[in-house]
Structure formats: structure tokens, C-alpha cells
Design an enzyme around this catalytic site. Structure first.
Site, PDB file in Angstrom:
ATOM      1  CB  THR A 191      -0.970   0.182   1.183  1.00 48.44           C
ATOM      2  OG1 THR A 191       0.554   0.381   2.294  1.00 48.44           O
ATOM      3  CG2 THR A 191      -1.188  -1.020   1.297  1.00 48.44           C
ATOM      4  CD  GLU A 335      -4.855  -1.869   2.110  1.00 49.21           C
ATOM      5  OE1 GLU A 335      -5.333  -1.474   0.918  1.00 49.21           O
ATOM      6  OE2 GLU A 335      -4.639  -1.089   2.749  1.00 49.21           O
ATOM      7  CE  LYS A 442     -13.138  13.569  13.084  1.00 51.02           C
ATOM      8  NZ  LYS A 442     -11.681  13.414  12.700  1.00 51.02           N
ATOM      9  CD1 TRP A 447     -17.768  14.701  11.814  1.00 51.30           C
ATOM     10  CD2 TRP A 447     -17.972  13.143  11.010  1.00 51.30           C
ATOM     11  NE1 TRP A 447     -17.088  13.362  13.292  1.00 51.30           N
ATOM     12  CE2 TRP A 447     -17.150  12.790  12.149  1.00 51.30           C
ATOM     13  CE3 TRP A 447     -18.345  11.666  10.643  1.00 51.30           C
ATOM     14  CZ2 TRP A 447     -16.591  10.645  12.337  1.00 51.30           C
ATOM     15  CZ3 TRP A 447     -17.615  10.453  10.914  1.00 51.30           C
ATOM     16  CH2 TRP A 447     -17.113   9.827  11.590  1.00 51.30           C
TER      17      TRP A 447
END
Ligand code: AMP
Length: 548
Positions: A191, A335, A442, A447
Site C-alpha cells: 500500500t 487491499e 470536524k 462532520w
């Protein structure tokens, strides 16, 4: 009752033999640039070269068992040969990501225990820089006409340097591919992790097979009549699985090699007549500007797949309306082999409703199960409203990281992979990502989706790119900072852009902090590098104006 079905292992060698015989006349086209004719190889020739490479690796370089053979290559025919040959002989292919930082390249080669590296001539200078740190590497195979001496001296007597064409010459064009366990590792990717060291994911023969079957399904799009312009690099997330899928179904592949700028891509489209293409949004953004200002025949392109980061709706509309090209949004992760979802509208909806589905990251196919999880680990409803972290599981999703570093344990939850992506799932299975968990802003306990603000801003005609990060704020905790790249010759100021956002996002979400930059910093794989932008902000390198 046990089934009566045969338990035939799903092996990469079967894709190789099938593709190179049944689809032996399909072709892989490699771009060579500078007006030279592209190189063409039939799948039958690819199959023969794969057998020759396997013989060379086994007989001349002594590769046995599950030893790792790495590639340091662009998208081209030789890379395709390695993709097929290495796993088929039972060894493990490690596609080194050339865009990682040099220390990271050395780290992953060492971590994987790479014994051989196959390198493209044009990438020799890059490899020579890191080769001294790759202590497990004993052989380098040079493809094309490159600086052999640079490799010899970087190898410091430890590394033998071979030439691809000499190595393959005279080798038999058939190989007795071994019967392997389908659950064994076939290929490795790391990754590109923006924090910490890259983590290794080992795909099995079986996971590659199942994933390929999905890529060859109608929704995902490859078939025997496709010509796929594979822009997305084979050194990142397995080129979205297209190389193996192409051998499964016989789709032709058009490989750009190192020519990833808009002008050569446009020429590839005009002359090689792809029907499909795959790339990250930045490539499509650059190409759009080129197509808008040049006469290019794109009539063969039915649709293009965009993923790797969120595709701004404005980009989809621009292609549809100005160039008659369908942009299909997809989502995935290294993944996950990497395909997770694809955004096709369901049957029977109006065109307008269809667009609202196409903006999402798409529907998960049957093998990919997803769920939305709240902050305390509770599973939330698939109601298209409840926002939380997406967790996934399925037969082509990794259940651990290679070498299983302890710090990776937090990446799994009761047998599910935590994606780090935040969003919603609707009752009819559409995934909408609002952010990366670490990029959500935030503000006052609520959010704000940085992606939503970016998309809204990129719909403004003067804005080429917009990247939004959260910056510390005494009163609200965090507030959005919009970094804007204007189109050439266009002008816009914060007041105008703020007004443009009113009505498109909630009033309290409209950023008060603005900066105008030349280009958004990008990660090794072309995603907005918010970490770099945050650092630039923290170090006071951005000229920020604040308007409330
Ligand atoms: P990588 O493993 O480098 O391919 O990165 C995977 C990550 O890229 C995902 O977890 C997402 O955060 C992001 N990503 C990929 N496709 C999309 C998409 N269509 N929309 C938003 N984010 C995406």
C-alpha cells in the site's frame, strides 16, 4: 452431502494458457513515443515469451519455489509477460511502485525479500539509486537499451545484471507449468500508505481468478471485444486487475509505457481505437483540457473508468456533454485486489436520477460485502444516511498484512477489513464516500466532507482543481481551508467562490479560509496529498486569506 464437482485449482497459469491459445490473436500494443510505430505482440507471442522468461528465471537465475521476482516497470508488453510468467511458475510477482520514495522502495524490496528485479531501461537511473539498499536482490534483468553499467556499479559486485532479450533468446516457448495450491501467493503489492511504512498484501491465484471473473462481467466491463487503454499503472494495485482479466476474456490491451501526458494519450486514443480506458481523475482532468482545445477523434471510446480518488461530477458531465464519453466511477483499494464497486445506475430510472447514482462510488458486487460502522464499533443501517467507516470482507480482500506487523491489527475488526473510508451505504447497495477517516473536517462536533466541498468547487468554471483540508480553529475545533487552482487565464476570488458554494453545501460548511496555489500536491499515485498541504499550512508556506 458433498458436491460432485471437480476441485480444479484456479491458477494464473490457466489464464496464461487459455489467453495465449483461445485468444492468441488478441494483442498488446505498447506505445513507444516520438512518432515511432507502437510495438505489437499477440497473446500467443506473450504466452511464448512467458514460457521463455520462466525458463530463464529457473535455469539461468535459479529461481525456485515461492521466491520473489520484482518488476520495476511501466505498463508495457514485457510487464504483462512477467505478470503471467512469474506466478505461473510458482514464484511470487512483486510489482514495485516506482513512485514510492526511494527509502520506501528499498524498504518494500527488503521486506518482500525480492531476489530478482526486472527493470525497464528508462527506469534504470531510479533503480540504481536504491539498488545498494536492496540487500536481498541478486539479479537484475534489464529490458531494452539502458545503462547496464549504472546497474553493475550500483550492484557493487553482489548483483548480476542480465539483458532480457539475451536471456530469453533460444529458450523453449513452452513450459510445464506446475500444479500449485490456489491459495498460495501469486503476487504482492504494498500500500502506498501516507503514514508509516507501506504494508504488504499478497494476492492468491484464487483471489486473482475470482477478481478477474468480476472484471470480465458486464458491469465491470472487459470482454473479448474490448480494447482497453490501461493508463492506471501496473505497479499500483495490479493495474486494477485488467492484465489478468484481459487474458481471461481476450480483451486487447493498449499500454502507454511512460507516455502519460495528455497529448500522447490523446494520440493513443485516436490511433489505437480503445473502447474502454482506466485511470485516476487527474489524468482525465488533464486530458479533458487537451480534448477541449484540440481536434481528437475519440469516437471509439465508449466509456472510461475513473477511480483511485473521488471523481468530481463536473468531470463526468464535461466528458458526457462535450465528448460523448461515459465516465464510470469505481472505487477500490490495494487491499481489495483492488476492485470494490462500480457506479452504474439501476435499470428503470430517469436520466436525472441515473446521474445521482453515477456520482456515488457505486454498487458492491456479490463477492464484496460491506457494512458501515459507527465510532464505537456498532454496525449502522444501510439507509443512505448513517455515516460511518466502511468495513468490507470477501474472497479477494486481504485478511492480514504480510509479516503481520502488530500495528496493523487495528486495520481489522471481527474479520472485516477497516477501509479507513467514511460514508454511507444505501438500501439498494450504493456506496457514497464522504471522506477518508483522517480527512473528515470536524467542525463544532459536526462532520464536513472535504470531498463534497471539493466537488462543489470544481463545478465552478474558473476552478481547475480544489483541495480542502481541516485547519485548527479555536472556536470550532477545525474549519475548512480551500486550496484552489484556477484554470489558465481564469479569475475568481474567495467572495465569488463562497457565493457559488451557498446553496450547494450547508451555509455553515462554506470555507472562510482560502488560498490560491499553482497545483495541488499529489501522492506517488496521483491522489491529492493532503498531508503535504497540511504541512505547508502548518509551516506558514501558504498565503491564506480569511473572509467570513
Ligand atoms: P490505494 O490502495 O492506493 O488504491 O488507495 C485506496 C483508497 O483510495 C481508498 O481507500 C479510498 O480512500 C481511495 N479511493 C479509491 N477510489 C476512490 C473513489 N472512487 N472515490 C473516493 N476515494 C477513492
Amino acid at each position: 452431502m458433498r458436491s460432485t464437482m471437480m476441485d480444479v485449482p484456479l491458477l494464473v497459469s490457466r489464464l496464461l494458457t487459455h489467453g495465449s491459445t483461445v485468444h492468441g490473436r488478441s494483442e498488446v500494443v505498447t506505445w513507444t513515443g516520438d512518432g515511432a510505430a507502437p510495438r505489437r505482440m499477440s497473446y500467443q507471442q506473450v504466452g511464448a515469451a512467458a514460457a521463455q522468461l520462466a525458463h530463464a528465471l529457473r535455469d539461468d537465475l535459479g529461481v525456485t519455489g515461492d521466491q520473489r521476482v520484482a518488476t520495476f516497470m511501466w505498463n508495457n508488453a514485457e510487464h504483462l509477460v512477467a505478470y503471467l510468467a512469474v506466478p505461473s511458475m510458482g514464484a511470487v510477482l512483486h510489482t514495485l511502485n516506482i513512485r514510492l520514495f526511494p527509502e520506501q522502495i528499498a524498504y518494500v524490496a527488503e521486506h518482500a525479500g525480492d531476489r530478482v528485479v526486472i527493470v525497464d531501461a528508462t527506469l534504470v537511473p531510479l533503480l540504481a539509486r536504491v539498488l545498494p539498499q536492496m540487500s536481498t536482490v541478486e539479479h537484475v534483468v534489464l529490458v531494452g537499451d539502458g545503462d547496464r553499467e549504472a546497474l553493475v556499479s550500483a550492484g557493487g559486485g553482489r548483483v548480476a545484471v542480465h539483458e532480457w532479450s539475451q536471456l530469453l533468446r533460444g529458450k523453449p516457448d513452452r513450459y510445464d507449468w506446475p500444479e500449485l495450491d490456489e491459495r498460495d501467493a501469486a503476487a504482492l503489492c504494498y500500500t502506498s500508505g501516507t503514514t508509516g511504512n507501506p504494508r504488504g498484501v499478497a494476492y492468491s491465484h484464487r483471489s486473482i481468478w475470482l477478481h478477474s471473473m468480476q472484471v470480465c462481467s458486464v458491469d465491470f466491463g472487459l470482454s473479448s471485444t474490448s480494447r482497453d487503454l490501461l493508463i492506471v499503472p501496473m505497479f499500483h494495485a495490479m493495474g486494477w486487475g485488467a492484465p489478468y482479466a484481459a487474458f481471461m476474456c481476450g480483451a486487447a490491451l493498449i499500454m502507454p509505457d511512460r507516455f502519460l501526458q495528455a497529448a500522447p494519450i490523446a494520440e493513443m486514443i485516436a490511433t489505437q481505437r480503445p473502447t474502454t480506458a482506466a485511470a485516476v481523475p487527474t489524468i482525465w482532468t488533464d486530458l479533458l483540457a487537451y480534448l477541449d482545445s484540440h481536434e481528437v477523434d475519440t469516437s471509439s471510446l465508449e466509456e472510461v473508468v475513473v477511480g483511485g480518488s473521488a471523481c468530481p461530477p463536473a468531470l463526468m458531465h464535461a466528458y458526457a456533454e462535450r465528448h460523448g464519453i461515459n465516465v464510470i466511477h469505481a472505487w477500490g483499494m490495494t487491499e481489495m485486489s483492488p476492485l470494490g464497486s462500480i457506479a452504474r445506475a439501476p435499470a428503470g430510472v430517469s436520466e436525472e436520477e441515473g446521474w445521482s447514482y453515477r456520482y456515488t462510488q457505486g454498487r458492491l458486487p456479490a463477492p464484496v460485502e460491506g457494512r458501515i460502522v459507527g465510532p464505537s464499533g456498532e454496525v449502522m443501517p444501510n439507509d443512505g444516511k448513517s455515516v460511518g467507516e466502511l468495513e468490507v470482507r470477501g474472497p479477494w480482500i486481504t485478511g492480514s498484512y504480510l509479516g503481520d506487523p502488530a500495528e496493523a491489527a487495528e486495520k481489522f475488526h471481527d474479520g472485516w477489513l477497516r477501509t479507513g473510508d467514511v460514508g454511507t451505504l444505501s438500501a439498494d447497495g450504493y456506496l457514497t464516500l464522504t471522506d477518508r477517516a483522517k480527512d473528515v473536517i470536524k467542525s463544532g462536533g459536526e462532520w464536513i466532507s472535504s470531498v463534497e466541498l471539493e466537488n462543489a468547487l470544481m463545478a465552478h468554471p474558473a476552478v481547475l482543481e480544489a483541495c480542502v483540508i481541516g485547519v485548527p480553529d479555536e472556536r470550532w475545533g477545525e474549519r475548512p481551508l480551500a486550496s484552489v487552482v484556477l484554470r489558465e487565464g481564469a479569475t475568481a476570488d474567495p467572495a465569488e467562490l463562497r457565493e457559488f458554494l451557498e446553496g450547494r453545501v450547508a451555509h455553515w460548511q462554506v470555507p472562510e479560509h482560502w488560498t490560491f496555489i499553482e497545483a495541488v500536491p499529489k501522492t506517488s499515485v496521483g491522489k491529492f496529498d493532503k498531508k503535504q498541504l497540511r504541512a505547508a499550512y502548518a509551516e506558514g508556506q501558504l498565503r491564506v486569506s480569511t473572509t467570513r
